[in-house]
Design an enzyme around this catalytic site. Sequence first.
Site: not given
Length: 290
Positions: A188, A174, A157, A147, A72-73, A190, A192, A77
């Site tokens: 993908a 936040r 932070r 995405e 998939d990666g 989203s 996780s 690409h």
Amino acid sequence: MAVRPEGMKVGIIANPNKPGAVRAYGRLVGALGQRGIESQVDRETAALVGGEGLPGPELAQASDLVVVLGGDGTMLHAVATLGGTETPMAGVNIGTLGFLTSCTDDELEEFAEALKNGSFHVSKRTMLAATVVRSDGRTKEYLALNEAVLARGQTGRLVSMKATVDGDLLNRYRADGLIVATPTGSTAYSLSAGGPLISPAADVFVITPICPHTLSQRSLVIDDTTEIELAPDGLEEGALLFTVDGRDCDEIGALDRVKIRKDARSLNLVRLEGRSFYGALRQKLNWRGG
């Protein structure tokens, strides 16, 4: 989109970092050649297997179909390498079947036979067009299949961000970041981050916060005819980072913003007969079923 089985010319892109890519390439070229299907490669693959190669966009233009060897990666690409082409793409996963790939490298004979016989279909997948707009008006365009993400940079932070939909304020967040995903990308990053699974045929986007400060900030599914804008909300310490499909990292300053919309182009993803998105879900997520 129709692909002509007779006289087909297939472009091949192989992941040079994937063990077994050269072997899979040789087997694929042999299987295609036995069926009278001509093959050609991009420059990066040519450096791996020898011979002459074409630049990505030229390979797409000169091919009836492009086969990507990797996973998939590698497919993500290749989408960028080929320049957002609408030439159909088929993925051959070196290993287990992925969400974007058509088959595994153990099924190359079956795959080549399907191309010869035309026993496959093409699934149209929504793509994202993202525009980074700088405070001085300069812009830069990006294309994504899965995405677009605005997230914290060097700071450990939570960061403050705001999202608008068609100019209407959606929310102030936040969180560690915000994901805008296509239906294809719902499986993908989203997913996780707690986002929903979405059928590839749905005409929607999903906005998913990454590790939000409050549990009330949940994923939202919206119509894909809308324009989404993401921006820092207040003066953060350091720039935020913007990425598409896990690549093309760009710094986003306090007065910059990112506009995201549906691209006019689609990815035409090849699926073999008897293979489906739902079958991939059952396999990858270990759901019960045949």
